[in-house]
Design an enzyme around this catalytic site. Structure first.
Site, PDB file in Angstrom:
ATOM      1  CG  HIS A  36      44.199 125.788  33.785  1.00  0.00           C
ATOM      2  ND1 HIS A  36      43.226 124.914  34.212  1.00  0.00           N
ATOM      3  CD2 HIS A  36      43.539 126.908  33.397  1.00  0.00           C
ATOM      4  CE1 HIS A  36      42.039 125.490  34.094  1.00  0.00           C
ATOM      5  NE2 HIS A  36      42.203 126.686  33.603  1.00  0.00           N
TER       6      HIS A  36
ATOM      7  CD  GLU B 171      43.838 121.401  35.838  1.00  0.00           C
ATOM      8  OE1 GLU B 171      43.058 120.567  36.267  1.00  0.00           O
ATOM      9  OE2 GLU B 171      43.599 122.072  34.803  1.00  0.00           O
TER      10      GLU B 171
ATOM     11  CB  SER C  44      40.430 127.207  30.594  1.00  0.00           C
ATOM     12  OG  SER C  44      40.546 128.536  30.870  1.00  0.00           O
TER      13      SER C  44
ATOM     14  CG  ASN D  21      37.686 123.621  33.624  1.00  0.00           C
ATOM     15  OD1 ASN D  21      37.084 123.834  34.677  1.00  0.00           O
ATOM     16  ND2 ASN D  21      38.386 124.556  33.007  1.00  0.00           N
TER      17      ASN D  21
HETATM   18  N1  LIG Z   1      38.715 133.811  34.202  1.00  0.00           N
HETATM   19  C1  LIG Z   1      38.932 132.592  34.629  1.00  0.00           C
HETATM   20  O1  LIG Z   1      38.252 132.104  35.538  1.00  0.00           O
HETATM   21  C2  LIG Z   1      40.040 131.771  34.035  1.00  0.00           C
HETATM   22  C3  LIG Z   1      40.562 130.700  34.783  1.00  0.00           C
HETATM   23  C4  LIG Z   1      41.636 129.968  34.260  1.00  0.00           C
HETATM   24  C5  LIG Z   1      42.140 130.287  33.003  1.00  0.00           C
HETATM   25  N2  LIG Z   1      41.590 131.324  32.294  1.00  0.00           N
HETATM   26  C6  LIG Z   1      42.204 131.639  30.989  1.00  0.00           C
HETATM   27  O2  LIG Z   1      43.055 132.762  31.164  1.00  0.00           O
HETATM   28  C7  LIG Z   1      43.079 133.562  29.989  1.00  0.00           C
HETATM   29  C8  LIG Z   1      42.659 134.977  30.318  1.00  0.00           C
HETATM   30  O3  LIG Z   1      41.381 134.977  30.900  1.00  0.00           O
HETATM   31  P1  LIG Z   1      40.815 136.237  31.722  1.00  0.00           P
HETATM   32  O4  LIG Z   1      39.546 135.766  32.366  1.00  0.00           O
HETATM   33  O5  LIG Z   1      41.881 136.818  32.547  1.00  0.00           O
HETATM   34  O6  LIG Z   1      40.451 137.222  30.510  1.00  0.00           O
HETATM   35  P2  LIG Z   1      40.206 138.812  30.550  1.00  0.00           P
HETATM   36  O7  LIG Z   1      39.242 139.083  29.467  1.00  0.00           O
HETATM   37  O8  LIG Z   1      39.872 139.247  31.951  1.00  0.00           O
HETATM   38  O9  LIG Z   1      41.632 139.422  30.183  1.00  0.00           O
HETATM   39  C9  LIG Z   1      42.256 139.250  28.945  1.00  0.00           C
HETATM   40  C10 LIG Z   1      43.201 140.421  28.715  1.00  0.00           C
HETATM   41  O10 LIG Z   1      44.005 140.138  27.572  1.00  0.00           O
HETATM   42  C11 LIG Z   1      44.204 141.338  26.846  1.00  0.00           C
HETATM   43  N3  LIG Z   1      44.583 140.987  25.479  1.00  0.00           N
HETATM   44  C12 LIG Z   1      43.805 140.493  24.500  1.00  0.00           C
HETATM   45  N4  LIG Z   1      44.562 140.246  23.405  1.00  0.00           N
HETATM   46  C13 LIG Z   1      45.831 140.585  23.715  1.00  0.00           C
HETATM   47  C14 LIG Z   1      47.074 140.539  23.011  1.00  0.00           C
HETATM   48  N5  LIG Z   1      47.137 140.080  21.776  1.00  0.00           N
HETATM   49  N6  LIG Z   1      48.185 140.952  23.645  1.00  0.00           N
HETATM   50  C15 LIG Z   1      48.125 141.414  24.922  1.00  0.00           C
HETATM   51  N7  LIG Z   1      46.980 141.491  25.632  1.00  0.00           N
HETATM   52  C16 LIG Z   1      45.849 141.054  25.040  1.00  0.00           C
HETATM   53  C17 LIG Z   1      42.881 142.058  26.965  1.00  0.00           C
HETATM   54  O11 LIG Z   1      43.044 143.450  26.732  1.00  0.00           O
HETATM   55  C18 LIG Z   1      42.493 141.754  28.420  1.00  0.00           C
HETATM   56  O12 LIG Z   1      42.960 142.745  29.297  1.00  0.00           O
HETATM   57  C19 LIG Z   1      42.181 132.840  28.987  1.00  0.00           C
HETATM   58  O13 LIG Z   1      42.976 131.997  28.213  1.00  0.00           O
HETATM   59  C20 LIG Z   1      41.254 132.041  29.882  1.00  0.00           C
HETATM   60  O14 LIG Z   1      40.723 130.917  29.239  1.00  0.00           O
HETATM   61  C21 LIG Z   1      40.584 132.086  32.792  1.00  0.00           C
END
Ligand SMILES: NC(=O)c1ccc[n+]([C@@H]2O[C@H](COP(=O)([O-])OP(=O)(O)OC[C@H]3O[C@@H](n4cnc5c(N)ncnc54)[C@H](O)[C@@H]3O)[C@@H](O)[C@H]2O)c1
Length: 388
Positions: free
Chosen positions: A141, A153, A120, A191
């Protein structure tokens, strides 16, 4: 890419699990990898629960749910993703972690495999730099929850191949999503353009013009937004919302338009994170503490006009800097964050000249760069034109 394309999802957290569900229900053999086996198990249980719920609600056939579930494999070795045609990364938002992962996955998959990132706030350019073939890396995204939110996106980095963008777009469109194309700039479209929804509401509160429930009431009742800014910040989590604001502010070299608020910072410091902690701008622990708005329509209109004007200015500026097309900017805000109207269409309804006059009044009142009208608005106003 088509239904036969294997989908790899890396990171089985909130976003990864949601994206895997979307791919699997659209016929892809889906492989989900995470370094944390408990995250994999949680994601597997969530997939089962979500699919069952969709069947109960009559949204999908039982057989479709069963097929989607059996098509999805939760794996603990990255090499299991070897035969994927596209891999979507959704791990922690950390450039070092993502760079390391992209360097690791690239030699495992075929040359043609698309590597997408759900980041993001990081640049697609910085993530693609970890790859030998940076042209195969693209931003995709998704919004949370991925199975429900229609917007994606698509963000080509400076090195991304046009074919990779077109193929990825066609695939995600086939999943029933609305894709928009965004430049690899901080906050992409949503965003970035949405910042004043929170920032200007906080500012109005901090100046003592109106209290929290009044601003929320005005934005919902008079503005037509589904949630008020403070309700939404409490829902997203003040920690998460504040972090996004801080990151956009820093990424724009501290442009005052994006300056974070002390009010929200203090709430985060105090642990008042919102709904998840039971207390944020509102107190969720005590039903009797329901906050009462001041329903003075003149005050309400002034609040809506000021926040919507700032949102329009941001949307116009995104168009000015070619972050996205006019159509995509309006689509992104209606489909990604449920705004009642596209902001550029809204500008036309109000009249671009009137929007400029409101911005100029704010700028003269506060003498702050925060309120400078976008050159795009000034240009259209001087030509007597609208956006649409
Ligand atoms: N949560 C949101 O609202 C949202 C929305 C859009 C984009 N994002 C983006 O999506 C991505 C994930 O966000 P999320 O909220 O799902 O996070 P999260 O914390 O819920 O999940 C992340 C997962 O990645 C795993 N992980 C960490 N390092 C790793 C690696 N090296 N190899 C494999 N797995 C690994 C962790 O164990 C965890 O299960 C981020 O880049 C975030 O910015 C999040």
């Amino acid at each position: 890419m088509d239904k036969a394309t294997r989908l790899g999802v890396i990171g089985a957290g909130t976003m990864g699990a949601g994206i895997a569900q979307v791919g699997a229900t659209h016929g892809h053999r889906t492989l989900v990898f995470d370094t944390d086996t408990t995250a994999l198990e949680r994601a597997r249980a969530a997939l089962e629960r979500n699919l069952n719920r969709l069947v109960d609600k009559g949204r999908i056939e039982k057989s479709v749910a069963g097929d989607a579930y059996s098509r999805t494999k939760f794996v603990d070795r990255l090499t299991d993703l070897a035969r994927c045609g596209i891999v979507i990364e959704a791990i922690v938002e950390d450039l070092d972690a993502k760079s390391q992962l992209f360097a690791e996955i690239e030699p495992i998959v075929a040359h043609e495999c698309v590597l997408a990132t759900n980041t993001s706030s990081l640049s697609v350019a910085s993530i693609s730099a970890a790859c030998h073939i940076p042209g195969r890396v693209v931003g995709a995204h998704f919004f949370n929850p991925a199975p429900l939110m229609p917007l994606v996106e698509l963000v080509p980095g400076v090195s991304t191949n046009e074919d990779v963008v077109a193929e990825t777009r066609a695939l995600i469109d086939a999943w029933g999503k609305t894709t928009v194309l965004a430049k690899d700039t901080p906050g992409f479209i949503v965003n970035r353009v949405a910042r004043p929804f929170y920032g200007e509401a906080l500012r109005i509160f901090e100046e003592g013009i109106a209290n929290v429930p009044t601003i929320d009431w005005a934005m919902k009742e008079l503005g037509g937004f589904r949630m008020g800014p403070f309700e939404l910040m409490d829902f997203i989590g003040n920690d998460v919302n504040f972090a996004v604001t801080e990151s956009v502010f820093a990424a724009f070299y501290f442009d005052p338009r994006y300056r974070p608020s002390f009010t929200q910072k203090r709430l985060v410091e105090a642990g008042r994170l919102g709904k998840k902690s039971g207390h944020g701008f509102y107190d969720y622990r005590d039903a009797d503490a329901a906050a009462v708005p001041d329903t003075d329509t003149e005050l309400g209109r002034a609040i809506v006009d000021r926040i919507v004007t700032m949102l329009i200015n941001e949307a116009a500026d995104a168009l000015f800097w070619r972050v996205a097309s006019r159509d995509d900017i309006d689509l992104a805000m209606t489909r990604g964050v449920n705004y009642p109207k596209g902001l550029l269409r809204w500008a036309d309804e109000i009249g671009v000249g009137e929007v400029v006059s409101r911005m100029t009044t704010l700028q003269n009142t506060y003498n702050e760069d925060r309120y400078r009208p976008s050159p795009m608005l000034l240009r259209l106003a001087s030509e007597g034109k609208g956006f649409w």
